[in-house]
Design an enzyme around this catalytic site. Structure first.
Site, PDB file in Angstrom:
ATOM      1  N   GLU A   1      40.427  44.298  35.323  1.00 15.67           N
ATOM      2  CA  GLU A   1      40.869  42.930  35.584  1.00 15.67           C
ATOM      3  C   GLU A   1      40.501  42.093  34.368  1.00 15.67           C
ATOM      4  OE1 GLU A   1      40.105  39.126  38.538  1.00 15.67           O
ATOM      5  OE2 GLU A   1      38.451  40.198  37.609  1.00 15.67           O
TER       6      GLU A   1
ATOM      7  N   ASP B   1      35.977  44.792  37.747  1.00 17.03           N
ATOM      8  CA  ASP B   1      36.054  43.348  37.946  1.00 17.03           C
ATOM      9  C   ASP B   1      35.690  42.560  36.681  1.00 17.03           C
ATOM     10  OD1 ASP B   1      36.153  41.169  39.978  1.00 17.03           O
ATOM     11  OD2 ASP B   1      34.057  40.912  39.435  1.00 17.03           O
TER      12      ASP B   1
HETATM   13  C1  GLC Z   1      36.983  38.593  40.115  1.00 16.35           C
HETATM   14  C2  GLC Z   1      37.333  38.743  41.592  1.00 16.35           C
HETATM   15  C3  GLC Z   1      37.119  37.425  42.288  1.00 16.35           C
HETATM   16  C4  GLC Z   1      35.668  37.016  42.128  1.00 16.35           C
HETATM   17  C5  GLC Z   1      35.280  36.980  40.655  1.00 16.35           C
HETATM   18  C6  GLC Z   1      33.805  36.848  40.474  1.00 16.35           C
HETATM   19  O1  GLC Z   1      37.839  37.730  39.465  1.00 16.35           O
HETATM   20  O2  GLC Z   1      38.656  39.184  41.706  1.00 16.35           O
HETATM   21  O3  GLC Z   1      37.466  37.496  43.639  1.00 16.35           O
HETATM   22  O4  GLC Z   1      35.458  35.763  42.709  1.00 16.35           O
HETATM   23  O5  GLC Z   1      35.651  38.179  40.002  1.00 16.35           O
HETATM   24  O6  GLC Z   1      33.176  38.032  40.839  1.00 16.35           O
END
Ligand code: GLC
Length: 580
Positions: free
Chosen positions: A279, A214
Site C-alpha cells: 500500500e 500497510d
Molecule cells: C493504512 C490502512 C488504514 C490505517 C492506516 C494506519 O492506510 O489502510 O486503514 O488507518 O494504514 O495504520
C-alpha cells in the site's frame, strides 16, 4: 543483510496481475452471534468468494489490538503473533487457510509494517529504555521554539496535528504518522527490521500465501530529522495541515526500497510462491501523486509483486477522457512490467458506486458503475475488489445510516466526520429482509446495515440474472480468460471525447477496450485510430463503426467471451455494429 533466510534458488513466478478480494473481518460475516464479524464467518463464505472468480483473499487485520478508536480498526497492533478474541483463535485461522487452499484460493494477511499499538510490549519496554528495545521506536528530545519545549520538527500526522507526542515516561517525543496510539517503529534500525521479518516468518511458516503490506511510504524517516519544506510559506510562520508539505524527510524515503528487497528475499526463501501487495497511497507532494513512489517498491526480481497507489481513487466518471488517457499512460510508464494494483474500493475510501456515480441521475448510475468496474478490470496490473463492491453498494450515510453514537473510525474524532471511513465499513448484506441482512443473528451489529443495502443483498442478486453481482462474476471470469489483459502492454488510442479506447496487447492476442464516458449513445470507428495490422488482430475491419450505449463498454479480440448476465454494458461478445 543478516536475516537467516535461505537465499532463493530460483526466481519465483511473478504475480503482477491477479485479482484479490479484500475482506474487512469486522463486517464480513459473524459466525458466533456477537454482532462482530470473525474468522469462522470468513471460512463459511469461502464458496461465495471463490464463485467471484478471484485468485486470492486479503484479510484486513485480525491481530490483538486495543478496543475502540485507539485500535484504528485493527491497524494498531498490540501483538502481531496473536489473534484478537473478537475475531477468533489461531486454530480458526489455520482452518481458514486449509479451507481456502482446498478451494485454490490464496490467503494474504495484512502486515502493519511501520507502527505498532502503544500498548505493544516493545513500546512499553522502549519507553523504559530497556534493551534491546530502546531504539525500536523513533525518539527525540525535541526542540525549543519561542523559549518553550517543542516537537523536533514540523512533521504532521495524517490523522491531524503534530506527528510527535511527548512521552512522560521516557521524557522524549515519539514519532507517530497516524494516531498517538500508533507509535512509529524505527525501521532505519537493523534490529527492528529483523524483528518484523521474524513476525512475517511466523505467518509464512504457518502457510499464509503473502501479505498486504500497510503504509509502506511511512516505513522510514530521515535520520537527521530535517523539516519538510512547506508547499506555501516558511515554517515556523506557517503551521498548516499534513497535506500542505512536501514529504522530503518524514516519509517516502529511499531506504524503504531496500527494506522491500529484504522482504522479497524472505518470501523467495519459501517453496510455495508468496505474494506481496503493497500500500503506497502517499506521494511526496502533500500526499498526492503516489504512483512514482509505489513504482519504486515493485520489481520483478527484487521488489513486491504489486502495489496500489492513490490513483484508483482519483478515477471518477467525471474524470474525463483526457485525465484517464494520461493516467493509463502514466501507469504504463511507471510499471512497464505490470504490477500496479487497481483498487475497486477499499476500507479507507468511499464506496466506488457513490464516488463514481453518486452525482448522476438514478437511472444512469448502474451503467456508469459497471463501466468504471470494467475499466479497472481492463487496466494493466492487478486488481483488488473490496467486499461489497461486487454488489455495487453505495456509501453508507452519516448520520442517516450510521448514527453519530455508533461511529467506530477514530478519524471521525481526529479530522472530522466528513473523512470518517465507517461509511465503507458497514456489514455485508447476505440475506434481504433478514435481521441485520443476515450478517449477524445478534440484535445489534458492529455497525448498522444501511436500509438501501438490504435491497442489494447477496441472495437477491444471486437470483437476478441482471444483477451487479452476476455481472461482476462474469466480468472477472472474462478477464481471467484474456492473456492480453493479464500480461499485455497497453496502447492508448487517439480517440475523440467521449470515447476512451486502448489496446491490451501480448503475443497471440490484441484486445480493444472502448468506453463511452457520456450518457448518450455514440459510434466509434476504430480504424481511424488503428493501423491495419492491429485492426485485424483485434478482429475488426477497416471502416467498421461500433455503437456504444451511454456509459457503454465494448471489447473486441477477446478469447473465450462469456455470455453476459446483464445486457448492460456489452461485455465480451462480438462488437455491436453501428446501425445503418
Ligand atoms: C493504512 C490502512 C488504514 C490505517 C492506516 C494506519 O492506510 O489502510 O486503514 O488507518 O494504514 O495504520
Amino acid at each position: 543483510m543478516s536475516d537467516d533466510v535461505k537465499p532463493s534458488a530460483a526466481i519465483k513466478e511473478h504475480r503482477p496481475s491477479e485479482v484479490i478480494y479484500q475482506v474487512y473481518p469486522a463486517s464480513f460475516a459473524d459466525s458466533d452471534g456477537d454482532g462482530h464479524g470473525d474468522i469462522r464467518g470468513i471460512t463459511a463464505k469461502l464458496d461465495y468468494i471463490k464463485s467471484l472468480n478471484v485468485d486470492a483473499v486479503w484479510v484486513s487485520p485480525f491481530y490483538l489490538s486495543p478496543p475502540g478508536p485507539e485500535g484504528d480498526g485493527g491497524y494498531a497492533v498490540t501483538d502481531h503473533k496473536a489473534i484478537d478474541p473478537r475475531f477468533g483463535t489461531l486454530d480458526d485461522f489455520k482452518e481458514l487457510l486449509k479451507e481456502a487452499h482446498g478451494r485454490g484460493l490464496r490467503i494474504y494477511t495484512d502486515f502493519v509494517l511501520p507502527h505498532t499499538a502503544g500498548d505493544h510490549e516493545w513500546f512499553e519496554k522502549s519507553r523504559r529504555r530497556e534493551e534491546p528495545f530502546k531504539d525500536y521506536y523513533v525518539w527525540h528530545d525535541g526542540s525549543i521554539y519561542n523559549g518553550h519545549k517543542a516537537p523536533p520538527n514540523n512533521w504532521k500526522s495524517v490523522f491531524g496535528g503534530e506527528a510527535w507526542t511527548f512521552d512522560p515516561v521516557r521524557r522524549q517525543y515519539y514519532l507517530h504518522h497516524f494516531l498517538k496510539s500508533q507509535p512509529a517503529l524505527n525501521l532505519n534500525n537493523e534490529k527492528v527490521q529483523e524483528a518484523v521479518v521474524d513476525e512475517m516468518k511466523f505467518w509464512l511458516d504457518m502457510g499464509v500465501d503473502g501479505f498486504r503490506i500497510d503504509s509502506l511510504p511511512y516505513a522510514n524517516h530521515d535520520p537527521e530529522f530535517r523539516h519538510n519544506p512547506w508547499m506555501f510559506g516558511q515554517w515556523p510562520d506557517v503551521r498548516e495541515a499534513w497535506d500542505q508539505q512536501f514529504f522530503e524527510y518524514s516519509i517516502c524515503q529511499p531506504q524503504t526500497v531496500k527494506l522491500v528487497a529484504r522482504i522479497r528475499k524472505l518470501m523467495d526463501g519459501y517453496d510455495r510462491k508468496k505474494t506481496t501487495l503493497g500500500e503506497a497511497i502517499a506521494g511526496k507532494e502533500g500526499g498526492k501523486n503516489a504512483l512514482p513512489v509505489a513504482s519504486t517498491y515493485v520489481h520483478r526480481h527484487e521488489g513486491l509483486d504489486t502495489c496500489y497507489s492513490d490513483v484508483s481513487y482519483g478515477i471518477a466518471q467525471s474524470s474525463g477522457q483526457g485525465y484517464l488517457k494520461d493516467l493509463i499512460k502514466r501507469i504504463e510508464d511507471h510499471f512497464p512490467d505490470g504490477g500496479h494494483c487497481n483498487s475497486l474500493g477499499n476500507h479507507d475510501n468511499p464506496r466506488t458506486m457513490t464516488r463514481v456515480a453518486g452525482h448522476l441521475p438514478q437511472d444512469q448510475r448502474e451503467a456508469a458503475y459497471r463501466q468504471i468496474a470494467m475499466l479497472f478490470l481492463c487496466l494493466p496490473g492487478s486488481l483488488c475488489v473490496y467486499q461489497g463492491e461486487e454488489l455495487g453498494l453505495p456509501q453508507a450515510r452519516i448520520p442517516e445510516d450510521i448514527p453519530l453514537d455508533r461511529l467506530q473510525d477514530p478519524v471521525a474524532q481526529t479530522i472530522g466526520i466528513d473523512r470518517c471511513r465507517d461509511g465503507a465499513r458497514t456489514p455485508m448484506p447476505w440475506r434481504a429482509g433478514a435481521k441485520n441482512s443476515g450478517f449477524t443473528r445478534a440484535d445489534k451489529a458492529y455497525l448498522p446495515v444501511p436500509h438501501e443495502h438490504d435491497a442489494r443483498a447477496v441472495d437477491r442478486q444471486e437470483s437476478d440474472p441482471r444483477s451487479t453481482l452476476r455481472f461482476m462474476r462474469e466480468a472477472l471470469a472474462w478477464r481471467a480468460a484474456q492473456p492480453a489483459l493479464l500480461k499485455g502492454h497497453t496502447v492508448v488510442l487517439d480517440t475523440k471525447d467521449p470515447v476512451l479506447a486502448f489496446l491490451r496487447r501480448c503475443e497471440g492476442q490484441v484486445v480493444l477496450c472502448a468506453f463511452n464516458l457520456s450518457p448518450h449513445a455514440v459510434t466509434f470507428t476504430p480504424s481511424e485510430a488503428l493501423d491495419d495490422d492491429l485492426l485485424r488482430a483485434a478482429g475488426l475491419q477497416k471502416g467498421q463503426a461500433l455503437s456504444l450505449d451511454g456509459y457503454g463498454f465494448i471489447s473486441s479480440g477477446d478469447k473465450k467471451p462469456v455470455p453476459v448476465a446483464a445486457p448492460l454494458p456489452n461485455l465480451g461478445g462480438a462488437p455491436k455494429p453501428a446501425p445503418g
